[in-house]
Write a protein that holds these residues in place. Structure first.
Motif, PDB file in Angstrom:
ATOM      1  N   GLN A 203      -8.714  -2.282   4.549  1.00  0.00           N
ATOM      2  CA  GLN A 203     -10.146  -2.496   4.657  1.00  0.00           C
ATOM      3  C   GLN A 203     -10.894  -1.174   4.588  1.00  0.00           C
ATOM      4  OE1 GLN A 203     -11.759  -5.369   4.714  1.00  0.00           O
ATOM      5  NE2 GLN A 203      -9.844  -6.525   4.588  1.00  0.00           N
ATOM      6  N   GLY A 204     -10.232  -0.080   4.984  1.00  0.00           N
ATOM      7  CA  GLY A 204     -10.840   1.234   4.944  1.00  0.00           C
ATOM      8  C   GLY A 204     -11.637   1.548   6.196  1.00  0.00           C
ATOM      9  N   PHE A 205     -11.694   2.828   6.544  1.00  0.00           N
ATOM     10  CA  PHE A 205     -12.460   3.267   7.707  1.00  0.00           C
ATOM     11  C   PHE A 205     -13.957   3.098   7.484  1.00  0.00           C
ATOM     12  CE2 PHE A 205     -14.760   7.043   9.457  1.00  0.00           C
ATOM     13  CZ  PHE A 205     -14.799   6.628  10.785  1.00  0.00           C
ATOM     14  N   ARG A 206     -14.418   3.397   6.286  1.00  0.00           N
ATOM     15  CA  ARG A 206     -15.843   3.339   5.997  1.00  0.00           C
ATOM     16  C   ARG A 206     -16.227   1.969   5.441  1.00  0.00           C
ATOM     17  NH1 ARG A 206     -17.523   8.111   2.269  1.00  0.00           N
ATOM     18  NH2 ARG A 206     -19.589   7.366   2.910  1.00  0.00           N
ATOM     19  N   ASP A 207     -17.505   1.657   5.547  1.00  0.00           N
ATOM     20  CA  ASP A 207     -18.018   0.447   4.918  1.00  0.00           C
ATOM     21  C   ASP A 207     -17.806   0.540   3.406  1.00  0.00           C
ATOM     22  OD1 ASP A 207     -18.912  -0.241   7.451  1.00  0.00           O
ATOM     23  OD2 ASP A 207     -20.941   0.544   7.108  1.00  0.00           O
ATOM     24  N   HIS A 208     -17.644  -0.600   2.790  1.00  0.00           N
ATOM     25  CA  HIS A 208     -17.504  -0.678   1.334  1.00  0.00           C
ATOM     26  C   HIS A 208     -16.359   0.211   0.817  1.00  0.00           C
ATOM     27  CE1 HIS A 208     -19.119  -2.205  -2.421  1.00  0.00           C
ATOM     28  NE2 HIS A 208     -18.992  -1.007  -2.964  1.00  0.00           N
ATOM     29  N   SER A 209     -15.238   0.204   1.526  1.00  0.00           N
ATOM     30  CA  SER A 209     -14.083   0.996   1.070  1.00  0.00           C
ATOM     31  C   SER A 209     -12.813   0.153   1.003  1.00  0.00           C
ATOM     32  CB  SER A 209     -13.870   2.206   1.975  1.00  0.00           C
ATOM     33  OG  SER A 209     -13.607   1.822   3.312  1.00  0.00           O
ATOM     34  N   TYR A 210     -12.967  -1.163   0.921  1.00  0.00           N
ATOM     35  CA  TYR A 210     -11.801  -2.037   0.792  1.00  0.00           C
ATOM     36  C   TYR A 210     -11.072  -1.760  -0.520  1.00  0.00           C
ATOM     37  CZ  TYR A 210      -9.103  -6.192  -0.379  1.00  0.00           C
ATOM     38  OH  TYR A 210      -8.089  -7.028  -0.767  1.00  0.00           O
ATOM     39  N   GLY A 211      -9.756  -1.807  -0.478  1.00  0.00           N
ATOM     40  CA  GLY A 211      -8.974  -1.633  -1.690  1.00  0.00           C
ATOM     41  C   GLY A 211      -7.611  -2.266  -1.579  1.00  0.00           C
ATOM     42  N   HIS A 212      -7.041  -2.624  -2.714  1.00  0.00           N
ATOM     43  CA  HIS A 212      -5.655  -3.109  -2.745  1.00  0.00           C
ATOM     44  C   HIS A 212      -5.041  -2.708  -4.082  1.00  0.00           C
ATOM     45  CE1 HIS A 212      -6.394  -6.537  -5.540  1.00  0.00           C
ATOM     46  NE2 HIS A 212      -7.585  -6.558  -4.965  1.00  0.00           N
ATOM     47  N   ASP A 213      -3.750  -2.535  -4.080  1.00  0.00           N
ATOM     48  CA  ASP A 213      -3.071  -2.134  -5.304  1.00  0.00           C
ATOM     49  C   ASP A 213      -1.635  -2.618  -5.299  1.00  0.00           C
ATOM     50  OD1 ASP A 213      -1.389   0.050  -4.014  1.00  0.00           O
ATOM     51  OD2 ASP A 213      -3.390   0.856  -3.664  1.00  0.00           O
ATOM     52  N   THR A 214      -1.117  -2.809  -6.499  1.00  0.00           N
ATOM     53  CA  THR A 214       0.299  -3.126  -6.721  1.00  0.00           C
ATOM     54  C   THR A 214       0.829  -2.129  -7.730  1.00  0.00           C
ATOM     55  OG1 THR A 214      -0.077  -5.478  -6.293  1.00  0.00           O
ATOM     56  CG2 THR A 214       1.942  -4.871  -7.460  1.00  0.00           C
ATOM     57  N   ARG A 215       1.922  -1.479  -7.381  1.00  0.00           N
ATOM     58  CA  ARG A 215       2.510  -0.467  -8.252  1.00  0.00           C
ATOM     59  C   ARG A 215       3.991  -0.765  -8.449  1.00  0.00           C
ATOM     60  NH1 ARG A 215      -0.084   3.036  -4.239  1.00  0.00           N
ATOM     61  NH2 ARG A 215      -2.055   3.871  -5.030  1.00  0.00           N
ATOM     62  N   ALA A 216       4.471  -0.530  -9.653  1.00  0.00           N
ATOM     63  CA  ALA A 216       5.892  -0.740  -9.940  1.00  0.00           C
ATOM     64  C   ALA A 216       6.340   0.274 -10.981  1.00  0.00           C
ATOM     65  CB  ALA A 216       6.142  -2.161 -10.449  1.00  0.00           C
ATOM     66  N   SER A 217       7.552   0.753 -10.831  1.00  0.00           N
ATOM     67  CA  SER A 217       8.101   1.678 -11.820  1.00  0.00           C
ATOM     68  C   SER A 217       9.618   1.571 -11.806  1.00  0.00           C
ATOM     69  CB  SER A 217       7.672   3.124 -11.533  1.00  0.00           C
ATOM     70  OG  SER A 217       8.150   3.552 -10.279  1.00  0.00           O
ATOM     71  N   GLY A 218      10.226   2.023 -12.873  1.00  0.00           N
ATOM     72  CA  GLY A 218      11.679   1.975 -12.946  1.00  0.00           C
ATOM     73  C   GLY A 218      12.194   2.739 -14.140  1.00  0.00           C
ATOM     74  N   ASN A 219      13.508   2.912 -14.182  1.00  0.00           N
ATOM     75  CA  ASN A 219      14.132   3.570 -15.315  1.00  0.00           C
ATOM     76  C   ASN A 219      15.542   3.035 -15.511  1.00  0.00           C
ATOM     77  OD1 ASN A 219      16.089   5.681 -13.896  1.00  0.00           O
ATOM     78  ND2 ASN A 219      14.111   5.831 -12.844  1.00  0.00           N
ATOM     79  N   ILE A 220      15.983   3.047 -16.748  1.00  0.00           N
ATOM     80  CA  ILE A 220      17.334   2.627 -17.118  1.00  0.00           C
ATOM     81  C   ILE A 220      17.958   3.748 -17.923  1.00  0.00           C
ATOM     82  CG2 ILE A 220      18.714   1.002 -18.449  1.00  0.00           C
ATOM     83  CD1 ILE A 220      16.598  -1.114 -17.895  1.00  0.00           C
ATOM     84  N   GLY A 221      19.157   4.173 -17.526  1.00  0.00           N
ATOM     85  CA  GLY A 221      19.833   5.262 -18.206  1.00  0.00           C
ATOM     86  C   GLY A 221      21.173   4.845 -18.777  1.00  0.00           C
ATOM     87  N   TYR A 222      21.564   5.535 -19.833  1.00  0.00           N
ATOM     88  CA  TYR A 222      22.875   5.297 -20.445  1.00  0.00           C
ATOM     89  C   TYR A 222      23.513   6.641 -20.758  1.00  0.00           C
ATOM     90  CZ  TYR A 222      26.564   3.461 -23.427  1.00  0.00           C
ATOM     91  OH  TYR A 222      27.790   3.136 -23.957  1.00  0.00           O
ATOM     92  N   GLN A 223      24.736   6.850 -20.284  1.00  0.00           N
ATOM     93  CA  GLN A 223      25.480   8.081 -20.542  1.00  0.00           C
ATOM     94  C   GLN A 223      26.505   7.837 -21.648  1.00  0.00           C
ATOM     95  OE1 GLN A 223      27.219   9.826 -17.032  1.00  0.00           O
ATOM     96  NE2 GLN A 223      25.287  10.752 -16.393  1.00  0.00           N
ATOM     97  N   PHE A 224      26.245   8.428 -22.798  1.00  0.00           N
ATOM     98  CA  PHE A 224      27.223   8.368 -23.876  1.00  0.00           C
ATOM     99  C   PHE A 224      28.453   9.189 -23.524  1.00  0.00           C
ATOM    100  CE2 PHE A 224      23.064   7.614 -25.722  1.00  0.00           C
ATOM    101  CZ  PHE A 224      23.284   6.510 -26.530  1.00  0.00           C
ATOM    102  N   SER A 225      28.204  10.262 -22.770  1.00  0.00           N
ATOM    103  CA  SER A 225      29.272  11.130 -22.281  1.00  0.00           C
ATOM    104  C   SER A 225      28.683  11.935 -21.135  1.00  0.00           C
ATOM    105  CB  SER A 225      29.768  12.056 -23.397  1.00  0.00           C
ATOM    106  OG  SER A 225      28.835  13.099 -23.634  1.00  0.00           O
ATOM    107  N   PRO A 226      29.477  12.695 -20.376  1.00  0.00           N
ATOM    108  CA  PRO A 226      28.899  13.537 -19.324  1.00  0.00           C
ATOM    109  C   PRO A 226      27.881  14.542 -19.834  1.00  0.00           C
ATOM    110  CG  PRO A 226      31.275  13.319 -19.012  1.00  0.00           C
ATOM    111  CD  PRO A 226      30.965  12.720 -20.351  1.00  0.00           C
ATOM    112  N   ASP A 227      27.863  14.799 -21.170  1.00  0.00           N
ATOM    113  CA  ASP A 227      26.946  15.772 -21.747  1.00  0.00           C
ATOM    114  C   ASP A 227      25.880  15.148 -22.637  1.00  0.00           C
ATOM    115  OD1 ASP A 227      28.306  17.975 -20.601  1.00  0.00           O
ATOM    116  OD2 ASP A 227      29.831  17.851 -22.168  1.00  0.00           O
ATOM    117  N   PHE A 228      25.706  13.828 -22.555  1.00  0.00           N
ATOM    118  CA  PHE A 228      24.743  13.168 -23.439  1.00  0.00           C
ATOM    119  C   PHE A 228      24.216  11.924 -22.718  1.00  0.00           C
ATOM    120  CE2 PHE A 228      24.303  11.023 -27.917  1.00  0.00           C
ATOM    121  CZ  PHE A 228      22.931  10.995 -27.753  1.00  0.00           C
TER     122      PHE A 228
END
Length: 680
Positions: A203-228
């Motif tokens: 709701q926020g400390f001050r008047d007119h400061s209400y807010g809401h958010d949804t955040r998402a992130s991710g990553n997918i990795g593939y190792q062809f070899s220990p050096d790639f």
């Protein structure tokens, strides 16, 4: 490897924490470092840098804004305005930007958060999502192609190859705050993946400061070899935030919860939807590592303020970086070179704001920023523990604007910038626990489209300067310092002076809105000091795992001035405190229990106008936190501003202020938060 090829000493920031290790049963990621590896690498930089591991803030604090991450990094001024929004300045960067961010370039896993014309926002930053955060001050951010006085901040997310990455947590507290957050990840053969999401509202400390958010992130990795290895990233954000606005000094100190009346009447908001995708591929060849990738960002800003701003940003680019670290004729030599491209288009449409709804069209602009940078840096170890370092960066940038329709007086225009930024320095590992460093460096900052925001409102004293006539800001910075870590002591002490030409500053205003043009000469200088120390040990528990009383301190001294300016002479540049101190004293038990007070102190008011006629007010606020973290379960209880002091947390700036100037953002009143997390 011979003694001459040993890496620079590993030192720690001024935060006394343990950082998580990767699982010994899973091969580590080639592309994404651990916090320890990042710390070792970043401190081969001959200048002010820091790594903040997530354990420093994530499990023992509400950690809802970027301020919670950077509180104990000296040289960084980060103060909340409303919701997730923050006034962020490093070494006095971007002080004239009263909205959004300029002067510090933000990255997520090396992918730009700032738009292609240089402005940044904080709503896309989720402090719970990262395993560590890198801070590169000033021209020390050369590796990112950063071209600003403030440098760069890089937020690094975990991978599926990190240990104990599965977690879930709940945080709740004052002003209707609540957050639910979870991570999941793992590795299976050459594949690994990580995903994190959070939902937050207040709701926020001050008047007119209400807010809401949804955040998402991710990553997918593939190792062809220990050096790639190749890794794909995705990040998405949905943010809705009311804006309480800046108020007069009297209102901020006597009725801090009140919003600006115009913000309420016209329902001022900042709403953002973003999707960011990227790929990063890393290849290692004996002594050389090559990284390359590409990214694209779609951002929609829905921003009812004085007008209803409907901006679509499409940013895209790529990067390649090579690091060669080898012994040549018995001497270690490290060479780094890279290229960065960040281009984009901004479909900028504005409408009349009718009570928070779109009215009639006011303007339609198509803005096309382009940024091409190349850099190279070489570190030659003349002794096994002494490196001489030289580098340079070249930036070519374009700012092009096409006006489709405008009642605001916007005009077509195009500006180009061609800028070299050389650097030289040294790094001396006095012993395995102590470094001394110094550098002389150049930085350059290209203006964004938002610098000249009112082209049709003429001022009789200062004629309006269109954006394409604003020059790039350049600075030459002299820096020297030391940092180190002993068993019960960590420290950082840096002094710097930046001689700046054409600083982007506020020289005139219309309707209380600061319009930015170039100063002639200005000076930013200061001292950045950090300390972490066990002042008492073996209080109740003896031996190697003894309990201790730990002090953590970050002090910043700022001296920002005009340099014989025709109008403002040698006045102080407004917008940042001269002294800023954060400190805490924690009792720490080996079972993970901790408790102790903390303080934030601004002992001297600072000016909010270039004429130095109106200032904020000095303040000191204190808090207390306690909790326990055994590595699997954690619980904290945190109280902030316990005395419920009315104070000014941040302020916008102007050229000439008076007592009725609405420039001040009050800090939050007394607040208590609690959270619980489980990791596996």
């Amino acid at each position: 490897m011979s003694a001459t090829a040993q890496t620079a000493t590993q030192t720690l920031p001024t935060i006394d924490v343990e950082t998580s290790q990767q699982s010994s049963s899973v091969p580590p990621s080639l592309a994404v470092q651990t916090a320890e590896q990042a710390l070792q690498q970043i401190q081969q930089t001959p200048g002010g840098v820091a790594v903040v591991p997530a354990d420093a803030y994530k499990n023992n604090s509400v950690a809802s804004t970027i301020k919670d991450i950077l509180d104990y990094v000296p040289g960084v001024f980060a103060q909340p305005k409303f919701g997730d929004d923050t006034r962020l300045s490093i070494r006095g960067s971007g002080l004239s930007r009263n909205f959004h961010l300029r002067g510090v370039q933000l990255f997520m896993d090396g992918i730009p958060i700032n738009t292609s014309d240089g402005y940044g926002d904080f709503q896309e930053i989720d402090p719970t999502a990262y395993k560590f955060v890198e801070v590169w001050k000033g021209a020390n951010a050369l590796r990112f192609g950063a071209n600003s006085l403030g440098g760069a901040i890089n937020f690094v997310t975990p991978t599926g190859r990190d240990a104990n990455i599965n977690s879930a947590g709940i945080d709740m507290g004052a002003f209707g705050y609540r957050r639910f957050q979870g991570n999941v990840g793992g590795a299976n053969g050459p594949w690994d993946g990580f995903f994190t999401a959070s939902n937050q509202q207040s709701q926020g400390f001050r008047d007119h400061s209400y807010g809401h958010d949804t955040r998402a992130s991710g990553n997918i990795g593939y190792q062809f070899s220990p050096d790639f290895e190749t890794r794909f990233y995705i990040d998405a954000n949905d943010v809705r935030q009311r804006i309480p606005g800046s108020v007069t000094r009297t209102s901020a100190l006597t009725d801090p919860a009140a919003a600006a009346p115009v913000n309420v009447a016209n329902d001022w908001q900042r709403n953002i939807d973003t999707v960011r995708i990227a790929n990063k591929t890393t290849m290692r060849f004996d002594n050389t590592t090559v990284e390359f990738g590409a990214f694209g960002v779609d951002r929609h800003l829905m921003h009812p303020i004085y007008q209803w701003l409907d901006y679509h940003y499409h940013d895209y680019g790529g990067f390649v970086r090579a690091t060669d670290d080898r012994v040549i004729n018995g001497y270690r030599n490290k060479f780094v070179a890279g290229i960065n491209i960040l281009d984009g288009t901004i479909d900028a449409r504005q409408y009349a704001n009718v009570g928070g709804y779109k009215g009639t069209p006011v303007s339609s602009l198509l803005q096309k920023p382009e940024n091409y940078s190349g850099y190279a840096e070489n570190s030659f170890y003349v002794l096994p523990n002494v490196a001489l370092i030289a580098g340079t960066q070249y930036l070519f940038a374009v700012r092009d604007q096409q006006v489709n329709f405008s009642l605001n007086g916007d005009v077509n225009g195009r500006s180009t910038f061609s800028l070299w930024s050389p650097k030289t320095g040294f790094l001396w590992d006095v012993d395995p626990t102590w470094q001394v460093f110094g550098n002389i460096s150049r930085s350059a900052e290209v203006p964004s489209f938002g610098e000249s925001v009112a082209p049709n409102f003429q001022n009789p004293t200062f004629p309006t300067i269109p954006f394409f006539d604003i020059k790039a800001q350049t600075a030459t910075t002299y820096e020297i310092g030391t940092r180190g870590k002993r068993p019960d002591l960590t420290w950082e002490l840096t002094g710097y002076r930046a001689n700046i030409r054409n600083e982007l500053l506020c020289f005139y205003n219309t309707f209380g809105n600061c319009n930015v043009t170039n100063a002639d000469r200005t000076v930013h200088q200061g001292i950045e000091a950090g300390l972490g120390a066990a002042i008492v040990k073996n209080i109740f528990v003896q031996g190697d795992g003894a309990d201790k009383l730990w002090v953590n301190l970050a002090y910043t001294f700022n001296d920002f001035r005009f340099d014989n300016d025709p109008t403002y002479h040698n006045n102080q540049i407004p917008g940042a405190p001269r002294h800023f101190l954060r400190a805490e004293l924690l009792y720490k038990h080996p079972n993970g229990f901790y408790i102790g007070p903390n303080i934030e102190w601004v002992p001297q008011a600072y000016y909010v106008d270039s004429a130095n006629t109106l200032a904020t007010q000095a303040y000191a606020i204190w808090g207390l936190k306690a909790g326990i973290d055994d590595g699997k379960y954690s619980f904290y209880l945190e109280a902030r501003n316990i005395a419920n002091k009315a104070y000014i947390a941040s302020a916008s700036i102007i050229n000439q202020a008076n007592l009725n100037s609405p420039l001040f953002e009050p800090g939050n009143g007394r607040a208590v938060y609690a959270g619980i997390k489980v990791r596996w």
